[in-house]
Design a protein around this motif. Structure first.
Motif, PDB file in Angstrom:
ATOM      1  N   MET A  13     -10.598  15.938  -0.540  1.00 13.85           N
ATOM      2  CA  MET A  13     -10.893  14.887   0.428  1.00 13.85           C
ATOM      3  C   MET A  13     -11.706  15.480   1.562  1.00 13.85           C
ATOM      4  O   MET A  13     -11.289  16.416   2.221  1.00 13.85           O
ATOM      5  N   GLY A  77      -3.045   5.044  -2.709  1.00 13.99           N
ATOM      6  CA  GLY A  77      -4.245   4.231  -2.927  1.00 13.99           C
ATOM      7  C   GLY A  77      -4.928   3.769  -1.664  1.00 13.99           C
ATOM      8  O   GLY A  77      -5.892   3.020  -1.719  1.00 13.99           O
ATOM      9  N   VAL A  78      -4.426   4.181  -0.497  1.00 11.94           N
ATOM     10  CA  VAL A  78      -5.041   3.758   0.755  1.00 11.94           C
ATOM     11  C   VAL A  78      -6.371   4.477   0.951  1.00 11.94           C
ATOM     12  O   VAL A  78      -7.370   3.886   1.354  1.00 11.94           O
ATOM     13  N   LEU A  79      -6.358   5.771   0.659  1.00 14.69           N
ATOM     14  CA  LEU A  79      -7.588   6.555   0.745  1.00 14.69           C
ATOM     15  C   LEU A  79      -8.094   6.825  -0.660  1.00 14.69           C
ATOM     16  O   LEU A  79      -7.315   6.997  -1.583  1.00 14.69           O
ATOM     17  N   LYS A  80      -9.401   6.858  -0.773  1.00 14.21           N
ATOM     18  CA  LYS A  80      -9.990   7.199  -2.061  1.00 14.21           C
ATOM     19  C   LYS A  80     -10.489   8.639  -1.961  1.00 14.21           C
ATOM     20  O   LYS A  80     -11.225   8.961  -1.038  1.00 14.21           O
ATOM     21  N   GLU A  97       3.839   3.271   6.198  1.00 14.27           N
ATOM     22  CA  GLU A  97       3.692   2.567   7.462  1.00 14.27           C
ATOM     23  C   GLU A  97       4.302   1.202   7.240  1.00 14.27           C
ATOM     24  O   GLU A  97       3.680   0.314   6.696  1.00 14.27           O
ATOM     25  N   ALA A 100       2.714  -2.918   7.983  1.00 16.96           N
ATOM     26  CA  ALA A 100       1.268  -3.043   8.108  1.00 16.96           C
ATOM     27  C   ALA A 100       0.899  -4.451   7.678  1.00 16.96           C
ATOM     28  O   ALA A 100       1.192  -4.850   6.565  1.00 16.96           O
ATOM     29  N   VAL A 118       1.021  -8.785   0.991  1.00 16.50           N
ATOM     30  CA  VAL A 118       0.241  -7.569   1.262  1.00 16.50           C
ATOM     31  C   VAL A 118       0.658  -6.464   0.302  1.00 16.50           C
ATOM     32  O   VAL A 118      -0.173  -5.706  -0.196  1.00 16.50           O
ATOM     33  N   LEU A 119       1.959  -6.399   0.027  1.00 16.24           N
ATOM     34  CA  LEU A 119       2.453  -5.365  -0.877  1.00 16.24           C
ATOM     35  C   LEU A 119       2.235  -5.727  -2.347  1.00 16.24           C
ATOM     36  O   LEU A 119       2.571  -4.962  -3.231  1.00 16.24           O
ATOM     37  N   GLY A 120       1.675  -6.922  -2.578  1.00 12.69           N
ATOM     38  CA  GLY A 120       1.327  -7.308  -3.939  1.00 12.69           C
ATOM     39  C   GLY A 120       2.465  -7.951  -4.717  1.00 12.69           C
ATOM     40  O   GLY A 120       2.436  -7.967  -5.935  1.00 12.69           O
TER      41      GLY A 120
ATOM     42  N   LYS B  10      -3.051 -10.168  -9.302  1.00 15.88           N
ATOM     43  CA  LYS B  10      -1.908  -9.602  -8.592  1.00 15.88           C
ATOM     44  C   LYS B  10      -1.952  -9.970  -7.105  1.00 15.88           C
ATOM     45  O   LYS B  10      -0.933 -10.247  -6.502  1.00 15.88           O
ATOM     46  N   TYR B  11      -3.151  -9.969  -6.534  1.00 15.17           N
ATOM     47  CA  TYR B  11      -3.260 -10.180  -5.095  1.00 15.17           C
ATOM     48  C   TYR B  11      -3.680 -11.601  -4.725  1.00 15.17           C
ATOM     49  O   TYR B  11      -4.053 -11.842  -3.599  1.00 15.17           O
ATOM     50  N   LEU B  14      -1.847 -13.002  -1.851  1.00 14.54           N
ATOM     51  CA  LEU B  14      -2.284 -12.483  -0.563  1.00 14.54           C
ATOM     52  C   LEU B  14      -3.456 -13.302  -0.058  1.00 14.54           C
ATOM     53  O   LEU B  14      -3.532 -13.655   1.114  1.00 14.54           O
ATOM     54  N   MET B  94      -4.729  -2.633   9.082  1.00 12.04           N
ATOM     55  CA  MET B  94      -4.177  -2.829   7.747  1.00 12.04           C
ATOM     56  C   MET B  94      -4.861  -1.932   6.724  1.00 12.04           C
ATOM     57  O   MET B  94      -4.216  -1.349   5.863  1.00 12.04           O
ATOM     58  N   LYS B  97      -3.496   1.446   6.564  1.00 13.97           N
ATOM     59  CA  LYS B  97      -2.099   1.676   6.240  1.00 13.97           C
ATOM     60  C   LYS B  97      -1.686   1.304   4.828  1.00 13.97           C
ATOM     61  O   LYS B  97      -0.736   1.853   4.308  1.00 13.97           O
ATOM     62  N   VAL B  98      -2.354   0.338   4.257  1.00 11.57           N
ATOM     63  CA  VAL B  98      -1.840  -0.157   2.985  1.00 11.57           C
ATOM     64  C   VAL B  98      -3.007  -0.521   2.073  1.00 11.57           C
ATOM     65  O   VAL B  98      -4.067  -0.920   2.546  1.00 11.57           O
ATOM     66  N   TYR B  99      -2.765  -0.333   0.754  1.00 15.32           N
ATOM     67  CA  TYR B  99      -3.829  -0.667  -0.179  1.00 15.32           C
ATOM     68  C   TYR B  99      -3.861  -2.163  -0.453  1.00 15.32           C
ATOM     69  O   TYR B  99      -2.859  -2.759  -0.843  1.00 15.32           O
ATOM     70  N   VAL B 100      -5.036  -2.741  -0.228  1.00 16.91           N
ATOM     71  CA  VAL B 100      -5.288  -4.132  -0.564  1.00 16.91           C
ATOM     72  C   VAL B 100      -6.746  -4.143  -1.025  1.00 16.91           C
ATOM     73  O   VAL B 100      -7.562  -3.441  -0.443  1.00 16.91           O
ATOM     74  N   ILE B 255     -12.787   3.094   5.593  1.00 20.16           N
ATOM     75  CA  ILE B 255     -11.627   3.598   6.325  1.00 20.16           C
ATOM     76  C   ILE B 255     -11.998   4.744   7.264  1.00 20.16           C
ATOM     77  O   ILE B 255     -11.355   4.958   8.270  1.00 20.16           O
TER      78      ILE B 255
END
Lengths: 245, 258
Positions: A13, A77-80, A97, A100, A118-120, B10-11, B14, B94, B97-100, B255
């Motif tokens: 990264m 999966g937040v960062l690639k 977190e 969020a 948000v969490l799917g 899935k989303y 959302l 957001m 912090k979280v994957y979307v 990001i």
């Protein structure tokens, strides 16, 4: 056992820390013409390889800035990653977190649906688990009050209750969960313990060696974005203790 | 491809939640609430009719319908692109912090405004009924420009959102561009004035004008204009394709910049 659920391959990264942040066109243009755009390249992680098998509980140790949180964010999966790839098999619950995406103007009840989405989670799933979430969060009648009037403890209780309502295959924990008062903390620990008992795979980051030793059976030690030790919890924690002396 | 569809499925809740949030928060704490979607265009129509109808001498009975139809499309176009442009930055906490899936942010912004826009069409129906603009079979044609403008706004939204992450200036530049688009879309004057003056090309290069003109054709009982239809389809396709490619290429580094 034996089935790999988290497979991190050659992950690196890179962050570009430009010495001055250029975020408008004029500046960019002037600097581009004058060839003044310089980036300080910073590798937060370098060539990380990691395999976590089903049911393993892996502790991630390292000093501040070693890249622990970056690694967890990549797995979640937040960062690639700049290079390399991560494969995750199964439902992942990142307790990184909490909350969020909470909307302060919404009531607690509305936020359950929002944060769940948000969490799917599917909508029917949230509807089905709604009562359980409210009960666990101990918010009682406050559930219909806008979130902006909540105390920080109430917010994190709600966040924790929503995030842990799934039965995850992989649980990602960053630091100790400082959630609410001592009583609620016990409840959280019991909840996490019950997940452990079901054989969930755990990735756990903490500075507290005692906690890691209590929870984990394996560990890796990161330093300046590289894995310098990997293996059983006892040998890695011995090296870590050596480092922190 | 299959992976992307699965992820969307899935989303999708959302997306629904974000749209719902956008609509309910927009009017929360205002006394008239969602009624503002109807009152606001009505009031602007009255102002514009007084200024451009009475003062500039457009005494056509149906002129308010003419103004309102253009004005409603324009305000959807301008608000949705503006909000979509800022959507990545407004959701930066957001994103960190979280994957979307990230396209959810511009997509939900455009959809929110689109639903509000569709509600506000009630005003158009009411005004048209009062001024006795009779609906014809061609009214069904209005669906075509209505779909085109949604695609166009989303495509442009993706392009603007991607660029705005790296260059904040764009927010100011786009407001000026929107003003230019407004004045060259024949919203409160008849396009003949411009075309006769030899500036017809101004209307052609404006992505919005061809949509507006076809929407009006349907309302005033004329078939869709083939040429305008082609122009608007071309614009919206190009925006959507370019926007999707740009957004997909750059979304992983958002990001680091927000």
């Amino acid at each position: 056992m034996g089935k790999t659920v988290v497979d991190v391959q050659h992950v690196s990264m890179r962050f570009s820390l430009s010495s001055e942040k250029v975020d408008n066109l004029k500046e960019y243009f002037i600097k581009f013409v004058k060839k003044e755009i310089t980036y300080n390249v910073f590798w937060a992680l370098k060539d990380i390889n990691l395999k976590v098998n089903k049911g393993e509980r892996l502790g991630i140790l390292g000093l501040n800035g070693a890249g622990k949180s970056t690694l967890l964010k990549i797995i979640a999966g937040v960062l690639k990653p700049t290079e390399g790839s991560v494969t995750v098999r199964g439902v992942i619950a990142p307790l990184l977190e909490l909350g969020a995406g909470f909307e302060p103007q919404y009531t607690g009840a509305e936020n359950i649906y929002l944060y769940g989405a948000v969490l799917g989670y599917p909508r029917e799933f949230i509807a089905e688990k709604y009562d359980e979430i409210v009960a666990f969060s101990e918010l009682g009648k406050f559930i219909n009050v806008p979130l902006k009037n909540y105390s920080s403890g109430m917010k994190s209780r709600l966040g924790f209750a929503i995030a842990t309502i799934v039965e995850p295959d992989i649980l990602i924990l960053d630091e100790v969960l400082a959630v609410g008062d001592a009583k609620f903390k016990k409840k959280c620990e019991a909840k996490i313990q019950s997940m452990f008992d079901k054989g969930v795979t755990v990735l756990f980051v903490s500075h507290s060696l005692a906690q890691v030793q209590k929870i984990c059976d394996k560990a890796i030690l990161l330093e300046h974005g590289q894995v310098i030790a990997q293996g059983g919890i006892d040998e890695v924690s011995a090296i870590y203790e050596e480092k922190t002396k | 491809m299959k992976k992307y569809i699965q992820n969307f499925v899935k989303y999708r809740f959302l997306l629904g939640e974000l749209v719902k949030k956008g609509i309910s928060l927009k009017y929360r704490r205002s006394y008239l609430g969602i009624l503002w979607t109807l009152i606001e265009p009505l009031l602007t129509m009255i102002v514009l009719t007084v200024v451009f109808g009475t003062l500039f001498g457009n005494n056509d009975r149906t002129f308010p319908v003419y103004i309102l139809s253009g004005r409603l499309l324009y305000s959807f176009f301008s608000i949705s692109t503006k909000i979509a442009m800022k959507s990545i930055r407004t959701h930066s906490s957001m994103i960190k912090k979280v994957y979307v899936p990230k396209y959810m942010y511009p997509l939900s912004s455009v959809l929110t405004e689109y639903i509000i826009f569709l509600i506000s069409l009630i005003v158009l129906v009411a005004v048209a009924a009062v001024l006795k603009v009779k609906p014809t079979i061609y009214l069904f044609g209005a669906i075509v420009p209505l779909v085109i403008i949604a695609v166009m706004a989303y495509g442009l939204g993706l392009i603007l959102a991607t660029l705005a992450v790296f260059f904040r200036d764009l927010e100011y530049i786009w407001s000026v561009a929107l003003m230019l688009i407004m004045y060259t879309s024949a919203i409160f004057y008849k396009p003949a004035k411009i075309i006769n003056g030899g500036y017809g090309w101004l209307l052609d290069i404006n992505p919005l004008y061809s949509v507006v003109s076809n929407f009006r054709n349907s309302i005033f009982g004329a078939p869709l204009d083939q040429r305008a239809l082609l122009i608007s389809i071309a614009y919206s396709t190009v925006f959507l394709v370019v926007g999707t490619i740009m957004f997909a290429k750059k979304q992983d580094v958002f990001i680091l910049y927000v």
